[in-house]
Scaffold this motif. Structure first.
Motif, PDB file in Angstrom:
ATOM      1  N   ARG A   1      77.030  41.624   5.010  1.00 33.05           N
ATOM      2  CA  ARG A   1      77.372  41.707   3.584  1.00 33.05           C
ATOM      3  C   ARG A   1      76.115  41.678   2.718  1.00 33.05           C
ATOM      4  O   ARG A   1      76.063  42.320   1.661  1.00 33.05           O
ATOM      5  N   ALA A   2      75.115  40.959   3.162  1.00 36.43           N
ATOM      6  CA  ALA A   2      73.894  40.857   2.362  1.00 36.43           C
ATOM      7  C   ALA A   2      73.210  42.204   2.209  1.00 36.43           C
ATOM      8  O   ALA A   2      72.499  42.440   1.230  1.00 36.43           O
ATOM      9  N   ALA A   3      73.402  43.111   3.155  1.00 37.62           N
ATOM     10  CA  ALA A   3      72.746  44.408   3.104  1.00 37.62           C
ATOM     11  C   ALA A   3      73.498  45.417   2.249  1.00 37.62           C
ATOM     12  O   ALA A   3      72.982  46.489   1.966  1.00 37.62           O
ATOM     13  N   GLU A   4      74.713  45.110   1.849  1.00 39.06           N
ATOM     14  CA  GLU A   4      75.489  46.056   1.061  1.00 39.06           C
ATOM     15  C   GLU A   4      74.960  46.134  -0.374  1.00 39.06           C
ATOM     16  O   GLU A   4      74.483  45.149  -0.941  1.00 39.06           O
ATOM     17  N   THR A   5      75.045  47.311  -0.947  1.00 37.28           N
ATOM     18  CA  THR A   5      74.648  47.610  -2.325  1.00 37.28           C
ATOM     19  C   THR A   5      73.181  47.278  -2.595  1.00 37.28           C
ATOM     20  O   THR A   5      72.791  47.066  -3.725  1.00 37.28           O
ATOM     21  N   THR A   6      72.358  47.197  -1.551  1.00 39.16           N
ATOM     22  CA  THR A   6      70.925  47.041  -1.768  1.00 39.16           C
ATOM     23  C   THR A   6      70.322  48.427  -1.956  1.00 39.16           C
ATOM     24  O   THR A   6      70.999  49.446  -1.869  1.00 39.16           O
ATOM     25  N   ALA A   7      69.020  48.464  -2.201  1.00 42.26           N
ATOM     26  CA  ALA A   7      68.355  49.749  -2.389  1.00 42.26           C
ATOM     27  C   ALA A   7      68.473  50.616  -1.148  1.00 42.26           C
ATOM     28  O   ALA A   7      68.550  51.833  -1.218  1.00 42.26           O
ATOM     29  N   LEU A   8      68.509  49.984   0.041  1.00 43.09           N
ATOM     30  CA  LEU A   8      68.595  50.761   1.271  1.00 43.09           C
ATOM     31  C   LEU A   8      69.961  51.395   1.434  1.00 43.09           C
ATOM     32  O   LEU A   8      70.093  52.584   1.674  1.00 43.09           O
ATOM     33  N   THR A   9      71.022  50.585   1.311  1.00 45.81           N
ATOM     34  CA  THR A   9      72.353  51.127   1.495  1.00 45.81           C
ATOM     35  C   THR A   9      72.735  52.032   0.352  1.00 45.81           C
ATOM     36  O   THR A   9      73.581  52.905   0.501  1.00 45.81           O
ATOM     37  N   GLY A  10      72.119  51.846  -0.794  1.00 45.45           N
ATOM     38  CA  GLY A  10      72.404  52.722  -1.921  1.00 45.45           C
ATOM     39  C   GLY A  10      71.935  54.141  -1.692  1.00 45.45           C
ATOM     40  O   GLY A  10      72.379  55.069  -2.358  1.00 45.45           O
ATOM     41  N   THR A  11      71.015  54.343  -0.741  1.00 48.99           N
ATOM     42  CA  THR A  11      70.529  55.686  -0.447  1.00 48.99           C
ATOM     43  C   THR A  11      71.318  56.351   0.657  1.00 48.99           C
ATOM     44  O   THR A  11      70.947  57.413   1.135  1.00 48.99           O
ATOM     45  N   GLY A  12      72.412  55.736   1.103  1.00 46.95           N
ATOM     46  CA  GLY A  12      73.269  56.386   2.080  1.00 46.95           C
ATOM     47  C   GLY A  12      73.367  55.685   3.406  1.00 46.95           C
ATOM     48  O   GLY A  12      74.068  56.155   4.299  1.00 46.95           O
ATOM     49  N   VAL A  13      72.666  54.560   3.607  1.00 49.27           N
ATOM     50  CA  VAL A  13      72.761  53.825   4.859  1.00 49.27           C
ATOM     51  C   VAL A  13      74.041  53.007   4.860  1.00 49.27           C
ATOM     52  O   VAL A  13      74.296  52.240   3.942  1.00 49.27           O
ATOM     53  N   SER A  14      74.851  53.170   5.901  1.00 55.16           N
ATOM     54  CA  SER A  14      76.132  52.471   5.978  1.00 55.16           C
ATOM     55  C   SER A  14      75.979  51.187   6.763  1.00 55.16           C
ATOM     56  O   SER A  14      75.263  51.136   7.752  1.00 55.16           O
ATOM     57  N   VAL A  15      76.643  50.127   6.298  1.00 57.44           N
ATOM     58  CA  VAL A  15      76.618  48.847   6.986  1.00 57.44           C
ATOM     59  C   VAL A  15      77.820  48.787   7.914  1.00 57.44           C
ATOM     60  O   VAL A  15      78.951  48.955   7.494  1.00 57.44           O
ATOM     61  N   GLY A  16      77.588  48.506   9.156  1.00 53.05           N
ATOM     62  CA  GLY A  16      78.661  48.471  10.132  1.00 53.05           C
ATOM     63  C   GLY A  16      78.424  49.501  11.215  1.00 53.05           C
ATOM     64  O   GLY A  16      77.668  50.455  11.046  1.00 53.05           O
ATOM     65  N   THR A  17      79.065  49.310  12.365  1.00 48.02           N
ATOM     66  CA  THR A  17      78.923  50.209  13.495  1.00 48.02           C
ATOM     67  C   THR A  17      80.097  51.166  13.512  1.00 48.02           C
ATOM     68  O   THR A  17      81.247  50.726  13.591  1.00 48.02           O
ATOM     69  N   PRO A  18      79.887  52.476  13.434  1.00 49.44           N
ATOM     70  CA  PRO A  18      80.985  53.424  13.262  1.00 49.44           C
ATOM     71  C   PRO A  18      82.102  53.289  14.284  1.00 49.44           C
ATOM     72  O   PRO A  18      83.278  53.329  13.925  1.00 49.44           O
ATOM     73  N   ALA A  19      81.766  53.124  15.566  1.00 49.17           N
ATOM     74  CA  ALA A  19      82.796  53.105  16.600  1.00 49.17           C
ATOM     75  C   ALA A  19      83.742  51.917  16.462  1.00 49.17           C
ATOM     76  O   ALA A  19      84.837  51.935  17.035  1.00 49.17           O
ATOM     77  N   PHE A  20      83.365  50.885  15.699  1.00 50.30           N
ATOM     78  CA  PHE A  20      84.198  49.683  15.600  1.00 50.30           C
ATOM     79  C   PHE A  20      84.593  49.366  14.162  1.00 50.30           C
ATOM     80  O   PHE A  20      85.054  48.271  13.871  1.00 50.30           O
ATOM     81  N   MET A  21      84.415  50.330  13.245  1.00 52.90           N
ATOM     82  CA  MET A  21      84.864  50.152  11.871  1.00 52.90           C
ATOM     83  C   MET A  21      86.384  50.285  11.785  1.00 52.90           C
ATOM     84  O   MET A  21      87.016  50.957  12.595  1.00 52.90           O
ATOM     85  N   ALA A  22      86.948  49.661  10.755  1.00 52.51           N
ATOM     86  CA  ALA A  22      88.364  49.842  10.445  1.00 52.51           C
ATOM     87  C   ALA A  22      88.515  51.069   9.553  1.00 52.51           C
ATOM     88  O   ALA A  22      87.559  51.476   8.880  1.00 52.51           O
ATOM     89  N   PRO A  23      89.703  51.687   9.523  1.00 53.70           N
ATOM     90  CA  PRO A  23      89.888  52.899   8.704  1.00 53.70           C
ATOM     91  C   PRO A  23      89.537  52.679   7.239  1.00 53.70           C
ATOM     92  O   PRO A  23      88.878  53.529   6.626  1.00 53.70           O
ATOM     93  N   GLU A  24      89.975  51.554   6.648  1.00 58.73           N
ATOM     94  CA  GLU A  24      89.697  51.314   5.236  1.00 58.73           C
ATOM     95  C   GLU A  24      88.208  51.105   4.984  1.00 58.73           C
ATOM     96  O   GLU A  24      87.678  51.439   3.927  1.00 58.73           O
TER      97      GLU A  24
END
Length: 598
Positions: free
Chosen positions: A171-194
């Motif tokens: 959660r700490a990495a969300e909405t930071t400068a890094l994730t704001g440029t398109g980096v997604s937090v979480g591992t795709p294969a184990f994300m929930a649909p929402e």
């Protein structure tokens, strides 16, 4: 060839590297445990001798004020989590030059590592795993935290049950400068649909991940398949998972957890009750909850390296107890290119551009030169060292040459004396029939030798001679073909280029792994010898290996559909400019098998 010893495995406890600190927050570091997307993890000890894991956050995050604010809040929340199935946070510093946090060290492999090495788990182990993770989530959610990145790499398998780690840190990495440029937090294969579709998360998001973990442990692969991040996320949002290989007993649990609608997923209490209903015997955590093969990985992680006994290097100005202290190299020159056969003159390092981080002059005695082509034996930038490289040993004294000359002289003398003695070979073989005999008499004549057939006519074709290549640097999104001599990494779309071995980095979804789209990979455990026979005999296959599953010296087989077989020895990841690369040694047996038909 690898040997198994009673000392701590180099794959698990790697020595500190050139850029690593010696001390973090007053804790003297003993080894490197691993590297993740948000930082690097080290082994240390409390003053009382208890082992701990210290995660130091990457510079990119540390320099972001919003990340620091969120990280401080999440660490404070994580310190309230004190469950039996979590690794507790015992210390931290969120305001130093580089934030860090320390948790209890868990001597056990991650679920991802265990499945890659030993395959799927039996039903009882999966149920006990699910119950333990559910209890961990109950405590985590009770502290007001949503894990957000629950995956096999964040579930450790201890001798007395699973441990969930890294809760809330994503959660700490969300909405930071890094994730704001398109980096997604979480591992795709184990994300929930929402989470994949809109970034919405809640406690039910972790329930979906729990169902994914149960399916992964039971079948040995993700329920929504593998491939590019985009393809996996599309299936999670729009398609149903492939549960055809999930044991029938587990289907009610997995199916309910993987419901696309968050409101339709079961509560943690219902999950625990359902696991008890499914189990044919009472569920009790104990030393026998895992297969014996996985217990070997736990034993290996109990052989810890000793704490550092020498005081760390003292900087000019003494740091505060929570200040990040850089690790000092040992006195004496450090050769930046210790790889065998590598010549700095052939590919001299380049200097960083003025104003760029890490810009510094080249080492004395190494002239400037043009940047070598990417991919093949690419040296690291100036000021950095390739992963896990160490200073070259000092030159031996001349007395060693004298001793060596004496030994050679003795061997020559013995050879001369031996040539003067009578030849005893006839005596040694006088009871044996002549090797070229084609008669039928004398002890059965040998199985399969036809009358008059030439010697060796019925023998199988000899195995090809291996070719070995050391220090192959494969830049991200490059791949190699085993048929090439030497194997030179080529650029291109590695996911669709039919390459035997590639290194893939998806910067959009933080997806990083080693893969093959023209064959299969077989990770080898520490007790296995990397050989042609081992690769032929193994029946465990995968198409990709994440970097958290392997360490310096790890080996895996590459089985090309073209009929080539190779043993790859992994030597870590490095950086060159804006790109990363991984380094392999390759031993290749070309045309060892018949090519597979298209």
């Amino acid at each position: 060839m690898r040997t198994v010893t009673s000392t701590p495995s180099a794959n698990l406890f790697r020595p500190l590297e050139q850029g690593d600190p010696a001390v973090v927050g007053g804790y003297r570091l003993a080894a490197v445990l691993g590297t993740g997307g948000m930082g690097k993890v080290y082994l240390s000890y409390t003053p009382g001798g208890r082992p701990i894991a210290i995660k130091v956050i990457r510079d990119e995050f540390s320099e972001d004020p919003e990340f620091r604010r969120r990280f401080q809040r999440e660490v404070q929340a994580a310190q309230r989590v004190q469950g039996l199935y979590t690794a507790p946070v015992i210390d931290s510093d969120t305001e130093g030059s580089r934030p860090w946090l320390a948790t209890a060290y868990v001597p056990g492999p991650s679920l991802a590592h265990a499945v890659a090495q030993h395959g799927a788990l039996p039903l009882r182990s999966v149920l006990l795993l699910s119950v333990g993770v559910a209890e961990a989530l109950h405590v985590i959610h009770g502290a007001g935290i949503v894990h957000r990145d629950l995956k096999p790499a964040n579930v450790l398998l201890a001798s007395d049950g699973p441990r969930v780690i890294d809760f809330g840190i994503a959660r700490a990495a969300e909405t930071t400068a890094l994730t704001g440029t398109g980096v997604s937090v979480g591992t795709p294969a184990f994300m929930a649909p929402e989470q994949a579709a809109a970034g919405t998360v809640g406690p039910a998001t972790d329930i979906f991940a729990l169902g994914q973990i149960a399916a992964f442990a039971a079948i040995g692969s993700p329920a929504y398949g593998e491939g590019s991040s985009h393809a996996v996320l599309y299936r999670i949002v729009h398609e149903d998972p492939d549960l055809s290989r999930v044991p029938e007993e587990l289907l009610p649990l997995v199916t309910r957890c993987l419901t696309r609608d968050p409101d339709g997923r079961p509560s943690l209490t219902e999950i625990i009750e359902l696991c008890h209903e499914i189990s044919p015997e009472p569920l009790r955590q104990g030393e026998d909850w895992l297969p014996q093969s996985v217990h070997g990985s736990i034993t290996e992680r109990l052989r810890l390296p000793e704490p550092a006994k020498t005081p760390p290097p003292q900087p000019a100005v003494a740091p505060t107890p929570t200040e990040f202290s850089p690790h000092q190299p040992a006195p004496g020159p450090v050769h930046p290119y210790p790889q065998q056969g590598f010549s700095p003159a052939a590919a001299a390092p380049t200097q960083s551009a003025p104003g760029m981080p890490g810009a510094m002059p080249p080492p004395p005695g190494h002239p400037m030169g043009p940047t070598p082509p990417p991919g093949y034996r690419t040296p690291p930038p100036v000021g950095h060292h390739a992963p896990y490289m160490h200073p070259q040993p000092p030159k031996r004294k001349r007395t060693g040459l004298i001793v060596a000359a004496s030994v050679v002289g003795a061997i020559v003398a013995l050879a001369v004396i031996g040539s003067l003695l009578p030849d005893g070979s006839d005596k040694d073989n006088e009871s044996k029939p002549p090797a070229s005999s084609s008669t039928g008499g004398g002890g059965g004549g040998g199985k399969g030798a036809g009358d008059g057939a030439p010697a060796g006519a019925n023998k199988e074709r000899a195995d090809p001679e291996p070719a070995t290549y050391e220090g192959i640097d494969v830049t991200q999104n490059y791949g190699v073909m085993l048929a090439d001599n030497p194997p030179r990494p080529e650029d291109g779309d590695v996911l669709y280029a039919d390459q035997d071995l590639y290194y893939y980095v998806d910067t959009l979804f933080s997806d990083t792994y080693i893969g093959s789209d023209n064959g299969k990979l077989v990770p080898l455990n520490n007790a296995q010898e990397g050989s042609l026979e081992t690769c032929r005999a193994e029946t465990r296959y995968t198409e990709k290996i994440t970097l958290d599953q392997i360490g310096d010296g790890s080996q895996f087989c590459v089985l090309s559909d073209a009929g080539h077989i190779a043993v790859a020895t992994y030597h870590g990841k490095g950086e060159s400019g804006d790109a990363t690369y991984v380094t392999f040694d390759l031993t290749i047996w070309r045309n060892a098998e018949e090519p597979k038909a298209d």
